[in-house]
Design a protein around this motif. Sequence first.
Motif, PDB file in Angstrom:
ATOM      1  N   GLN B 343     -30.998  -7.296  53.518  1.00 28.87           N
ATOM      2  CA  GLN B 343     -31.843  -8.237  52.440  1.00 28.87           C
ATOM      3  C   GLN B 343     -33.161  -8.303  53.305  1.00 28.87           C
ATOM      4  O   GLN B 343     -34.345  -8.619  52.244  1.00 28.87           O
ATOM      5  CB  GLN B 343     -31.026  -9.195  52.182  1.00 28.87           C
ATOM      6  CG  GLN B 343     -30.335  -9.230  50.671  1.00 28.87           C
ATOM      7  CD  GLN B 343     -29.516 -10.306  50.307  1.00 28.87           C
ATOM      8  OE1 GLN B 343     -29.128 -11.195  51.109  1.00 28.87           O
ATOM      9  NE2 GLN B 343     -28.992 -10.157  49.111  1.00 28.87           N
ATOM     10  N   GLN B 344     -32.960  -9.028  54.107  1.00 29.44           N
ATOM     11  CA  GLN B 344     -34.193  -9.460  54.851  1.00 29.44           C
ATOM     12  C   GLN B 344     -35.500  -8.403  55.112  1.00 29.44           C
ATOM     13  O   GLN B 344     -36.612  -8.511  54.782  1.00 29.44           O
ATOM     14  CB  GLN B 344     -34.012  -9.960  56.096  1.00 29.44           C
ATOM     15  CG  GLN B 344     -33.304 -11.583  56.022  1.00 29.44           C
ATOM     16  CD  GLN B 344     -32.734 -12.172  57.456  1.00 29.44           C
ATOM     17  OE1 GLN B 344     -32.768 -11.441  58.395  1.00 29.44           O
ATOM     18  NE2 GLN B 344     -32.395 -13.194  57.417  1.00 29.44           N
ATOM     19  N   TYR B 345     -34.765  -7.276  55.402  1.00 29.84           N
ATOM     20  CA  TYR B 345     -35.870  -6.219  55.522  1.00 29.84           C
ATOM     21  C   TYR B 345     -36.365  -5.655  54.284  1.00 29.84           C
ATOM     22  O   TYR B 345     -37.535  -5.543  54.148  1.00 29.84           O
ATOM     23  CB  TYR B 345     -35.393  -4.982  56.578  1.00 29.84           C
ATOM     24  CG  TYR B 345     -35.132  -5.132  57.823  1.00 29.84           C
ATOM     25  CD1 TYR B 345     -36.188  -5.330  58.765  1.00 29.84           C
ATOM     26  CD2 TYR B 345     -33.517  -5.059  58.464  1.00 29.84           C
ATOM     27  CE1 TYR B 345     -35.940  -5.361  60.209  1.00 29.84           C
ATOM     28  CE2 TYR B 345     -33.508  -5.423  59.591  1.00 29.84           C
ATOM     29  CZ  TYR B 345     -34.547  -5.516  60.564  1.00 29.84           C
ATOM     30  OH  TYR B 345     -34.577  -5.805  61.849  1.00 29.84           O
ATOM     31  N   GLY B 445     -34.177 -14.660  60.821  1.00 33.53           N
ATOM     32  CA  GLY B 445     -34.149 -14.355  59.444  1.00 33.53           C
ATOM     33  C   GLY B 445     -33.799 -15.486  58.516  1.00 33.53           C
ATOM     34  O   GLY B 445     -34.695 -15.975  57.574  1.00 33.53           O
ATOM     35  N   ASN B 446     -32.710 -16.021  58.954  1.00 36.94           N
ATOM     36  CA  ASN B 446     -31.999 -17.256  57.755  1.00 36.94           C
ATOM     37  C   ASN B 446     -32.939 -18.681  58.062  1.00 36.94           C
ATOM     38  O   ASN B 446     -33.262 -19.186  57.219  1.00 36.94           O
ATOM     39  CB  ASN B 446     -30.546 -17.612  58.324  1.00 36.94           C
ATOM     40  CG  ASN B 446     -29.929 -16.534  57.669  1.00 36.94           C
ATOM     41  OD1 ASN B 446     -29.811 -16.329  56.400  1.00 36.94           O
ATOM     42  ND2 ASN B 446     -28.978 -15.910  58.313  1.00 36.94           N
ATOM     43  N   LEU B 447     -33.172 -18.979  59.376  1.00 36.91           N
ATOM     44  CA  LEU B 447     -34.007 -20.231  59.808  1.00 36.91           C
ATOM     45  C   LEU B 447     -35.593 -19.898  58.935  1.00 36.91           C
ATOM     46  O   LEU B 447     -35.858 -21.080  58.338  1.00 36.91           O
ATOM     47  CB  LEU B 447     -34.047 -20.392  61.013  1.00 36.91           C
ATOM     48  CG  LEU B 447     -32.819 -20.890  61.772  1.00 36.91           C
ATOM     49  CD1 LEU B 447     -32.844 -20.962  63.301  1.00 36.91           C
ATOM     50  CD2 LEU B 447     -32.194 -22.125  61.016  1.00 36.91           C
ATOM     51  N   LEU B 448     -36.202 -18.712  59.009  1.00 39.38           N
ATOM     52  CA  LEU B 448     -37.316 -18.571  58.356  1.00 39.38           C
ATOM     53  C   LEU B 448     -37.180 -18.779  56.835  1.00 39.38           C
ATOM     54  O   LEU B 448     -38.172 -19.096  56.367  1.00 39.38           O
ATOM     55  CB  LEU B 448     -37.983 -17.394  58.928  1.00 39.38           C
ATOM     56  CG  LEU B 448     -38.693 -17.530  60.169  1.00 39.38           C
ATOM     57  CD1 LEU B 448     -39.392 -16.156  60.702  1.00 39.38           C
ATOM     58  CD2 LEU B 448     -40.176 -18.352  60.215  1.00 39.38           C
ATOM     59  N   ASP B 449     -36.269 -18.041  56.227  1.00 36.27           N
ATOM     60  CA  ASP B 449     -36.039 -18.106  54.771  1.00 36.27           C
ATOM     61  C   ASP B 449     -35.813 -19.500  54.510  1.00 36.27           C
ATOM     62  O   ASP B 449     -36.410 -19.992  53.347  1.00 36.27           O
ATOM     63  CB  ASP B 449     -34.739 -17.456  54.500  1.00 36.27           C
ATOM     64  CG  ASP B 449     -35.150 -15.996  54.187  1.00 36.27           C
ATOM     65  OD1 ASP B 449     -36.360 -15.571  54.368  1.00 36.27           O
ATOM     66  OD2 ASP B 449     -34.179 -15.138  54.512  1.00 36.27           O
ATOM     67  N   ASN B 450     -35.192 -20.344  55.309  1.00 34.11           N
ATOM     68  CA  ASN B 450     -34.892 -21.668  55.110  1.00 34.11           C
ATOM     69  C   ASN B 450     -36.147 -22.489  54.973  1.00 34.11           C
ATOM     70  O   ASN B 450     -36.552 -23.378  54.226  1.00 34.11           O
ATOM     71  CB  ASN B 450     -33.993 -22.147  55.977  1.00 34.11           C
ATOM     72  CG  ASN B 450     -33.192 -23.594  55.550  1.00 34.11           C
ATOM     73  OD1 ASN B 450     -32.569 -23.463  54.601  1.00 34.11           O
ATOM     74  ND2 ASN B 450     -33.403 -24.561  56.723  1.00 34.11           N
ATOM     75  N   ALA B 451     -37.138 -22.327  55.851  1.00 32.00           N
ATOM     76  CA  ALA B 451     -38.448 -22.940  56.335  1.00 32.00           C
ATOM     77  C   ALA B 451     -39.299 -22.659  55.279  1.00 32.00           C
ATOM     78  O   ALA B 451     -39.896 -23.275  54.603  1.00 32.00           O
ATOM     79  CB  ALA B 451     -39.082 -22.495  57.697  1.00 32.00           C
ATOM     80  N   PHE B 510     -24.934 -20.073  52.495  1.00 31.29           N
ATOM     81  CA  PHE B 510     -24.485 -19.164  53.546  1.00 31.29           C
ATOM     82  C   PHE B 510     -25.427 -18.777  54.688  1.00 31.29           C
ATOM     83  O   PHE B 510     -24.770 -18.798  55.790  1.00 31.29           O
ATOM     84  CB  PHE B 510     -24.218 -17.806  52.816  1.00 31.29           C
ATOM     85  CG  PHE B 510     -22.829 -18.011  51.849  1.00 31.29           C
ATOM     86  CD1 PHE B 510     -21.706 -17.466  52.287  1.00 31.29           C
ATOM     87  CD2 PHE B 510     -23.244 -18.273  50.413  1.00 31.29           C
ATOM     88  CE1 PHE B 510     -20.587 -17.736  51.491  1.00 31.29           C
ATOM     89  CE2 PHE B 510     -22.273 -18.270  49.745  1.00 31.29           C
ATOM     90  CZ  PHE B 510     -20.927 -18.265  50.028  1.00 31.29           C
ATOM     91  N   GLY B 511     -26.773 -19.080  54.514  1.00 41.22           N
ATOM     92  CA  GLY B 511     -27.500 -18.867  55.572  1.00 41.22           C
ATOM     93  C   GLY B 511     -27.310 -19.664  56.960  1.00 41.22           C
ATOM     94  O   GLY B 511     -27.216 -19.069  57.946  1.00 41.22           O
TER      95      GLY B 511
END
Lengths: 80, 546
Positions: B343-345, B445-451, B510-511
Amino acid sequence: MISTIRVIIVEDDFRVAKINRQLIEQIAGYEVVSEQRTASETIAFLRQSEVLPDLILLDVTYPTARDSIYFGVCGGNFPT
Amino acid sequence: MIRIRKEDLSIYRTKNKPFFNLHLKMISLIGALSITIILIIGGFMSFFVTDTLETQIGERALSVAKSVAVIPEISQAFESNNPSAIIQPIVQKIQAQTDAEFIVVGNQQEIRYAHPAPERIGEKMIGEDNERALQYGESYTSRSTGSLGNSLRAKAPVYLNGEIVGVVSVGFLVDSIESIIWGYSKEIWLVLLGVCTAAIIGAVLIANYIKNVLFGLEPEEISHLLFQKETILYSIHEGIIAINKDGRITMVNSAALKLLTGDEQRADEWIGKPIQESFPNSDLPYVLEHGESVFDQERVFSNHIVYVNSVPIFYEQELLGAVATFRNKTEIEKLTKKLTHIQQYANALRSQTHEFANKLYTIMGLTQLNKKDEVLDFIRQETSIQQHWTNTLLDNINDPYISGLLVGKLSQANELQINVSIQPDSQFHSPVSDVNRQALLTAIGNLLDNAFDAVYDERAISREISISFTDIGQDLLFEIDDAGPGINDASLDKVLTRGFSTKVGTERGFGLALTKNAIEAANGQLSIEPSELGGTYFVVSLPKDK
């Protein structure tokens, strides 16, 4: 006499917004009154405007879905 | 909750049933068996009644014959000139007192002295069965056809002065005997006919009951379904345990055995055991008690962490038991991680495409406006920015997966008009192990999405994110600051739990839990503190591989 058509540009990419402004201003009778980045900013701007614009040039491809949806939901609440 | 209705099972029935189906077979078999048994019993009873009656009638005739033979008047009458004149009246009286059809008295030459039909007196007796009485003095019964018809008769010799002078024959006509026998056996046959009817009705009822219990399925269909069920149960990766309404295990598949015991061959050791004894922390007893399903519970079964779904089984409102399906947590997390990376890619690719389209549009616009110099400046500027990011990341990060993800995420940030700054001296020069790479990919991936989400919040101070990473020292460190609203103290404890989110949406929460698990799997740590930028400060620390 035909009055000037007032345009608002809603575009998240400042480069594209700048080009659009220049392209519109080349056409006689069109005037860009404001550039907005997001849906929420645009709605806030419209609510406090005394005179509503005649045309909104809206970017439909937004990176976040919330902006497109926001327009869809709020669009109908303004007098045309 | 599994609710099974009768009509749901009709789909398993074949459309073209054979005419001689299970229902008909059962009725025929049970019916035929009952009729055969009843016929045998009836035949035996009839024979018994006939034999007993004939014996009794024979004995009665014999005793009458013997009694008549010993009457002195009769034996003495043989010496008189006209014996029948004495014998006939006596015999007629006796015959009237007994039920005998006839009593005939004859002399040595078988000439009758007494007979129910007086005109036949003086004629020869018919039947040719007097020899044993007249020659040997025996008393016996026999069956023969006389002048009155076929009869069962008893013979007794008449003695006078020690010598055989005649014979007494007492008879019952076979037709009369048969009508007596029929009188008795008619009732027996009527009762048996009733029993037979009841047996056939019973056969129909049993067949209907079995048809209902088996949902109208033929035996071949049931065995096919059974094989099918076994194959399905033993070919899937989910562990399955089923219990009946008494809480005893009725089924354990090979995946469950493999996960719980490491040996998939010993299902019989578990069957019939109470679930509480085998798996004390199972939700099945609760499900059985409350009739409610329990989903996605994290449980420890035999030192394995598993995700369990437990559902009750209902058939037409009746609780029949419950089924638990479970999967190894590690397997699910591996899959979820893979999916998250994909998903991130995909997001990174999509944002790069969007960014590229905007750049092309800018170039097209500038060209239309005849601003040739600005077009050239724009292209030079963009190329150098892009090159700068790519070069910075590729030069300072040895691992192509991590640098690729960061390039993608920076494009996404650019598209979202988020200013991401990478702290100077950030570097990952040493090689990264598989475990650390997985943990870092998931975390970044998850921490950047979160940010990204955090700085897009209405309460965010600005759209600023700062990242820093280094492998100097014993650990790999990755830090991320955002200018979002931050996480309040109340949410801080819960934020790393699976399923918890401060955001709205179905696929949220979930992240951070995945990130935490991935980091823990690499023996690392994740700490959360308030950021200098005003939002949240996440620090990922992973021990380097020795």
